[in-house]
Design a protein around this motif. Sequence first.
Motif, PDB file in Angstrom:
ATOM      1  N   PRO A  68     -62.006 -38.918  88.212  1.00 13.75           N
ATOM      2  CA  PRO A  68     -61.822 -39.553  87.025  1.00 13.75           C
ATOM      3  C   PRO A  68     -63.298 -39.647  86.267  1.00 13.75           C
ATOM      4  O   PRO A  68     -64.219 -39.651  86.842  1.00 13.75           O
ATOM      5  CB  PRO A  68     -61.484 -41.122  87.608  1.00 13.75           C
ATOM      6  CG  PRO A  68     -60.757 -40.992  89.004  1.00 13.75           C
ATOM      7  CD  PRO A  68     -61.526 -39.623  89.357  1.00 13.75           C
ATOM      8  N   GLY A  69     -63.354 -39.691  85.073  1.00 12.94           N
ATOM      9  CA  GLY A  69     -64.418 -39.778  83.767  1.00 12.94           C
ATOM     10  C   GLY A  69     -65.220 -38.542  84.179  1.00 12.94           C
ATOM     11  O   GLY A  69     -66.295 -38.259  83.435  1.00 12.94           O
ATOM     12  N   VAL A  70     -64.863 -37.403  84.777  1.00 11.02           N
ATOM     13  CA  VAL A  70     -65.482 -35.910  84.978  1.00 11.02           C
ATOM     14  C   VAL A  70     -65.137 -35.143  83.681  1.00 11.02           C
ATOM     15  O   VAL A  70     -64.011 -34.960  83.459  1.00 11.02           O
ATOM     16  CB  VAL A  70     -65.455 -35.320  86.168  1.00 11.02           C
ATOM     17  CG1 VAL A  70     -66.003 -34.129  86.201  1.00 11.02           C
ATOM     18  CG2 VAL A  70     -65.905 -36.213  87.307  1.00 11.02           C
ATOM     19  N   ASP A  71     -66.097 -34.498  83.211  1.00 12.51           N
ATOM     20  CA  ASP A  71     -65.745 -33.791  82.003  1.00 12.51           C
ATOM     21  C   ASP A  71     -65.930 -32.017  82.626  1.00 12.51           C
ATOM     22  O   ASP A  71     -66.926 -31.764  82.967  1.00 12.51           O
ATOM     23  CB  ASP A  71     -66.894 -33.869  80.821  1.00 12.51           C
ATOM     24  CG  ASP A  71     -66.603 -32.785  79.696  1.00 12.51           C
ATOM     25  OD1 ASP A  71     -66.005 -31.945  79.695  1.00 12.51           O
ATOM     26  OD2 ASP A  71     -67.483 -33.096  78.710  1.00 12.51           O
ATOM     27  N   PRO A  72     -64.652 -31.594  82.654  1.00  9.24           N
ATOM     28  CA  PRO A  72     -64.628 -30.261  83.104  1.00  9.24           C
ATOM     29  C   PRO A  72     -65.397 -28.973  82.565  1.00  9.24           C
ATOM     30  O   PRO A  72     -65.822 -28.162  82.772  1.00  9.24           O
ATOM     31  CB  PRO A  72     -63.164 -29.825  83.126  1.00  9.24           C
ATOM     32  CG  PRO A  72     -62.365 -30.673  82.272  1.00  9.24           C
ATOM     33  CD  PRO A  72     -63.269 -32.196  82.272  1.00  9.24           C
ATOM     34  N   HIS A  73     -65.426 -29.499  81.069  1.00 13.34           N
ATOM     35  CA  HIS A  73     -66.416 -28.481  80.210  1.00 13.34           C
ATOM     36  C   HIS A  73     -67.797 -28.320  80.748  1.00 13.34           C
ATOM     37  O   HIS A  73     -68.294 -27.166  80.827  1.00 13.34           O
ATOM     38  CB  HIS A  73     -66.628 -28.831  78.908  1.00 13.34           C
ATOM     39  CG  HIS A  73     -64.945 -29.063  78.223  1.00 13.34           C
ATOM     40  ND1 HIS A  73     -64.403 -27.797  77.763  1.00 13.34           N
ATOM     41  CD2 HIS A  73     -64.280 -30.004  77.528  1.00 13.34           C
ATOM     42  CE1 HIS A  73     -63.099 -28.388  77.148  1.00 13.34           C
ATOM     43  NE2 HIS A  73     -63.059 -29.489  77.267  1.00 13.34           N
ATOM     44  N   LEU A  74     -68.510 -29.312  81.392  1.00 13.86           N
ATOM     45  CA  LEU A  74     -69.771 -29.420  81.729  1.00 13.86           C
ATOM     46  C   LEU A  74     -69.925 -29.424  83.320  1.00 13.86           C
ATOM     47  O   LEU A  74     -71.146 -29.412  83.773  1.00 13.86           O
ATOM     48  CB  LEU A  74     -70.392 -30.773  81.088  1.00 13.86           C
ATOM     49  CG  LEU A  74     -70.424 -30.861  79.534  1.00 13.86           C
ATOM     50  CD1 LEU A  74     -71.217 -32.209  79.135  1.00 13.86           C
ATOM     51  CD2 LEU A  74     -70.678 -29.490  78.755  1.00 13.86           C
ATOM     52  N   GLY A 288     -56.954 -41.128  85.326  1.00 12.66           N
ATOM     53  CA  GLY A 288     -57.498 -42.317  85.847  1.00 12.66           C
ATOM     54  C   GLY A 288     -57.772 -42.231  87.405  1.00 12.66           C
ATOM     55  O   GLY A 288     -57.530 -41.235  87.987  1.00 12.66           O
ATOM     56  N   GLU A 289     -58.027 -43.434  87.816  1.00 10.86           N
ATOM     57  CA  GLU A 289     -58.432 -43.694  89.024  1.00 10.86           C
ATOM     58  C   GLU A 289     -57.491 -43.562  90.048  1.00 10.86           C
ATOM     59  O   GLU A 289     -56.209 -43.870  89.981  1.00 10.86           O
ATOM     60  CB  GLU A 289     -59.006 -45.114  89.569  1.00 10.86           C
ATOM     61  CG  GLU A 289     -60.381 -45.424  88.500  1.00 10.86           C
ATOM     62  CD  GLU A 289     -61.641 -44.516  89.379  1.00 10.86           C
ATOM     63  OE1 GLU A 289     -61.332 -44.309  90.337  1.00 10.86           O
ATOM     64  OE2 GLU A 289     -62.561 -44.711  88.429  1.00 10.86           O
ATOM     65  N   GLU A 290     -57.596 -42.801  91.134  1.00 10.17           N
ATOM     66  CA  GLU A 290     -56.560 -42.409  92.242  1.00 10.17           C
ATOM     67  C   GLU A 290     -56.153 -43.710  92.772  1.00 10.17           C
ATOM     68  O   GLU A 290     -56.543 -44.748  92.932  1.00 10.17           O
ATOM     69  CB  GLU A 290     -56.987 -41.629  93.427  1.00 10.17           C
ATOM     70  CG  GLU A 290     -56.051 -41.262  94.385  1.00 10.17           C
ATOM     71  CD  GLU A 290     -56.514 -40.464  95.241  1.00 10.17           C
ATOM     72  OE1 GLU A 290     -55.806 -39.935  96.294  1.00 10.17           O
ATOM     73  OE2 GLU A 290     -57.821 -39.772  95.375  1.00 10.17           O
ATOM     74  N   GLY A 291     -54.730 -43.916  92.779  1.00 13.55           N
ATOM     75  CA  GLY A 291     -54.060 -45.076  93.351  1.00 13.55           C
ATOM     76  C   GLY A 291     -53.668 -46.099  92.136  1.00 13.55           C
ATOM     77  O   GLY A 291     -52.889 -47.033  92.369  1.00 13.55           O
ATOM     78  N   THR A 292     -54.008 -45.662  90.861  1.00 10.46           N
ATOM     79  CA  THR A 292     -53.679 -46.348  89.658  1.00 10.46           C
ATOM     80  C   THR A 292     -52.434 -45.556  89.054  1.00 10.46           C
ATOM     81  O   THR A 292     -52.279 -44.550  89.191  1.00 10.46           O
ATOM     82  CB  THR A 292     -54.557 -46.486  88.608  1.00 10.46           C
ATOM     83  OG1 THR A 292     -54.986 -45.056  87.873  1.00 10.46           O
ATOM     84  CG2 THR A 292     -55.882 -47.382  89.211  1.00 10.46           C
ATOM     85  N   ASN A 293     -51.654 -46.273  88.307  1.00  3.11           N
ATOM     86  CA  ASN A 293     -50.617 -45.541  87.548  1.00  3.11           C
ATOM     87  C   ASN A 293     -51.187 -44.083  86.493  1.00  3.11           C
ATOM     88  O   ASN A 293     -50.605 -43.285  86.261  1.00  3.11           O
ATOM     89  CB  ASN A 293     -49.888 -46.378  86.377  1.00  3.11           C
ATOM     90  CG  ASN A 293     -48.549 -45.963  85.943  1.00  3.11           C
ATOM     91  OD1 ASN A 293     -47.830 -45.004  86.538  1.00  3.11           O
ATOM     92  ND2 ASN A 293     -48.270 -46.253  84.818  1.00  3.11           N
ATOM     93  N   GLU A 294     -52.397 -44.474  85.886  1.00  2.74           N
ATOM     94  CA  GLU A 294     -52.983 -43.567  84.919  1.00  2.74           C
ATOM     95  C   GLU A 294     -53.679 -42.314  86.174  1.00  2.74           C
ATOM     96  O   GLU A 294     -54.176 -41.467  85.418  1.00  2.74           O
ATOM     97  CB  GLU A 294     -54.229 -44.301  84.237  1.00  2.74           C
ATOM     98  CG  GLU A 294     -53.704 -45.403  83.226  1.00  2.74           C
ATOM     99  CD  GLU A 294     -53.276 -46.581  83.594  1.00  2.74           C
ATOM    100  OE1 GLU A 294     -53.513 -46.665  84.850  1.00  2.74           O
ATOM    101  OE2 GLU A 294     -52.554 -47.350  83.049  1.00  2.74           O
ATOM    102  N   GLY A 295     -53.609 -42.647  87.211  1.00  6.11           N
ATOM    103  CA  GLY A 295     -54.216 -41.569  88.021  1.00  6.11           C
ATOM    104  C   GLY A 295     -53.228 -40.266  88.389  1.00  6.11           C
ATOM    105  O   GLY A 295     -53.490 -39.572  89.185  1.00  6.11           O
ATOM    106  N   THR A 296     -51.948 -40.750  87.815  1.00  4.32           N
ATOM    107  CA  THR A 296     -50.835 -39.649  88.021  1.00  4.32           C
ATOM    108  C   THR A 296     -50.655 -39.194  86.403  1.00  4.32           C
ATOM    109  O   THR A 296     -51.023 -39.716  85.517  1.00  4.32           O
ATOM    110  CB  THR A 296     -49.576 -40.160  88.336  1.00  4.32           C
ATOM    111  OG1 THR A 296     -48.849 -41.044  87.537  1.00  4.32           O
ATOM    112  CG2 THR A 296     -49.652 -41.183  89.668  1.00  4.32           C
TER     113      THR A 296
END
Length: 313
Positions: A68-74, A288-296
């Motif tokens: 979560p929060g990691v920018d793959p471009h960089l 989102g964070e693993e374990g949250t709805n937004e983590g899927t």
Amino acid sequence: MEETKVKKWLAGIVTTMVAVVLLSACGSNETSGDSNGLIKVTTTTGQVADIVKNVGGDKVEVASLMGPGVDPHLYQASQGDIKKLNDAEIILYNGLHLEGKMEEIFEKMSEDKPTVAVADDIPEDMLLGADDSNAHDPHVWFDIPAWLYAVDVVKEQLSELSPENKELFEENAEKYRKELEEVHAYAQEQIETIPEESRVLVTAHDAFKYFGHAYGLEVMGLQGLSTDSEYGLKDVQSLVDTLVDRKIKAVFIESSISEKSINAVVEGAKKENHEVVIGGELFSDAMGEEGTNEGTYVGMFKHNIDTIVSSLK
């Protein structure tokens, strides 16, 4: 040498040094088998990991490099990633240059194990171009019909590694496909509730072009397709002028990018007596964070839809 150029020069040296260390280590360790019989899969982004978890079910063990929060471009692979890459039986990544700083590593790893870009099988006519180059926009997961091709790639790759579980993978993939198709229909229905003149999505960088193309939204980003691109006062002012001229009332921040750029746009509009609010936080390059709805993937997608609709409706 200007400060910005110095920083880029130093960053380039660091990237090269890390790559040399990683690549020298890549061939030094054999892939370690798993005594519990699970297929060890290493992915880059959470979106790719979500496909693997849903298709592979209890037959896979998934390690994702970018949380979560990691920018793959960089993103630059660290020594801490070496074990995940070496232990994997297969490496799955997005492709289309999303993980641009890791391409040399993927090329090296492919000599020893399947190292596959899941976006490679998406038909050319479904890919969108980048405005400033001949490359394709890599943010394909925001167009669900296109992303379904990535589901098929994962299914096929897992089936090759574990033929005895092919039928299970096919069943899981079909179930996942239906779930994504339901989300696609939900997005179409919800976006239709936004007045046509208000269907404008303004974000920090241009990650939502596929989303806009799929669901009828005009998309504007302060930065380009990659957050590695720079923006200046001229770019900020140009976006401010558009907000003022078209009376756009909401812009959105992204979970994987600093709010600084969008805040500059909000402040710029305020100076011109146009009130612009932050419509909410969207998940763009990371979930989102693993374990949250937004983590899927499904939860992330629905969150974005609901946030956009509630702010622009």
